[in-house]
Scaffold this active site. Sequence first.
Site, PDB file in Angstrom:
ATOM      1  N   HIS A 298      -3.900  12.240   7.627  1.00 45.11           N
ATOM      2  CA  HIS A 298      -3.987  11.479   6.384  1.00 45.11           C
ATOM      3  C   HIS A 298      -2.812  11.868   5.488  1.00 45.11           C
ATOM      4  CE1 HIS A 298      -8.359   9.901   6.315  1.00 45.11           C
ATOM      5  NE2 HIS A 298      -7.981  10.098   7.565  1.00 45.11           N
ATOM      6  N   GLY A 299      -2.540  11.029   4.497  1.00 47.15           N
ATOM      7  CA  GLY A 299      -1.423  11.332   3.603  1.00 47.15           C
ATOM      8  C   GLY A 299      -0.097  11.337   4.323  1.00 47.15           C
TER       9      GLY A 299
ATOM     10  N   ASN B   8      -1.943   7.817   8.746  1.00 52.53           N
ATOM     11  CA  ASN B   8      -2.299   6.898   7.674  1.00 52.53           C
ATOM     12  C   ASN B   8      -1.127   6.647   6.732  1.00 52.53           C
ATOM     13  OD1 ASN B   8      -4.841   7.107   8.806  1.00 52.53           O
ATOM     14  ND2 ASN B   8      -5.883   7.438   6.861  1.00 52.53           N
TER      15      ASN B   8
ATOM     16  N   HIS C 221      -2.685  13.246  -0.532  1.00 53.37           N
ATOM     17  CA  HIS C 221      -2.727  11.823  -0.853  1.00 53.37           C
ATOM     18  C   HIS C 221      -1.864  11.520  -2.079  1.00 53.37           C
ATOM     19  CE1 HIS C 221      -6.837  11.900   1.261  1.00 53.37           C
ATOM     20  NE2 HIS C 221      -6.034  11.175   2.014  1.00 53.37           N
TER      21      HIS C 221
ATOM     22  N   ASP D 212     -11.407   3.133   6.035  1.00 55.59           N
ATOM     23  CA  ASP D 212     -10.842   4.437   5.700  1.00 55.59           C
ATOM     24  C   ASP D 212     -11.630   5.083   4.567  1.00 55.59           C
ATOM     25  OD1 ASP D 212      -8.933   6.537   5.714  1.00 55.59           O
ATOM     26  OD2 ASP D 212      -7.806   5.564   4.093  1.00 55.59           O
ATOM     27  N   HIS D 213     -11.853   6.378   4.669  1.00 56.09           N
ATOM     28  CA  HIS D 213     -12.535   7.152   3.624  1.00 56.09           C
ATOM     29  C   HIS D 213     -13.842   6.513   3.188  1.00 56.09           C
ATOM     30  CE1 HIS D 213      -9.848  10.485   2.859  1.00 56.09           C
ATOM     31  NE2 HIS D 213      -8.835   9.668   3.047  1.00 56.09           N
TER      32      HIS D 213
END
Length: 323
Positions: free
Chosen positions: A210-211, A254, A179, A81-82
């Site tokens: 995401h988040g 996520n 996030h 991830d990321h």
Amino acid sequence: MLLTTRQLFDKCYGRYAIPAVNVFFMEEIHGLFAAAQEADAPFIVQTTPFARDYANADMLLSMIGAAARIYPRVTYAIHMDHGYEEHIFDAIGKGGYTSVMIDASHDSFEKNVARTKAVVTAAHAKGMSVEAELGVLAGVEDDLTVDAAHSFYTNPQQVEDFVKATDCDSLAIAVGTSHGAYKFSGGQGLQFHILEEIQQRLPGFPLVLHGGSNVVPEVIERINAAGGQLKTDAKGVQEEEVKRAIPLGICKINIATDTRLLWTMVNREFFRDRPDEFAPTTPGKIFMEEYKKFMLKKFELFGCTGKAIDFSTLSADSVSNSK
């Protein structure tokens, strides 16, 4: 069964979402794999560069591999991830992962395309899936902080050109999430008009949220009652929003903040209530059980409970041909 994220998304699109859970240590991995085997649900276990620097990539992958042997009836992917190039190309070269993310969302559109395409070329040559990102989320993710002034929604008019130019397998989009533990303090929630337009422009293409943590107020209250000092005005992604987003192409959601808050709650309450204790295994066992319960609820919410059967016709050998 170890698969690529592309294989997971081919089956789940429009029907259910796959939870993608960041892990740092053994208790999280135990709880995640135990819940997935009990729920017969597919999932994605993911590590960040921050986690790899903290625990070492070999340690994380070894623990994940051990969990797969302990819980042999699981269907999952291993995702970075990321990622950025230092970690991504190390992961591609050494193996162990079936999917990587290149986060070049803070760059210009042209530089994002160039960096993403380079990763796609290398990853696809090894049969690995690639997630890219277009749009910038605010908040805190490990050692990366983005304030609201520098965040922006994904531009639906750019998504077609981006996917065509990069050949990525899935796209993380910015549609109102953030996030960290302090999400949605302004109460805006997901921007469904943006998500709907993106799906119209990319029908059938896997999108990533995401988040995606919920940030349950009760958990925050329990942490603070046990000595914590977390803010109480944040609101995460609500259950109704999750259910509405899945038919619009959200295949991967996520989860990181919720599991960190769960760990904090369990440990703060344990040592508040049992100040004579010092063995790490006792709160660790409590955390693993609470983590398992948490994930069982997420599998139900995302609609993936019992869906591992969707992948029963795939073989482990098909991973290398999954692009």
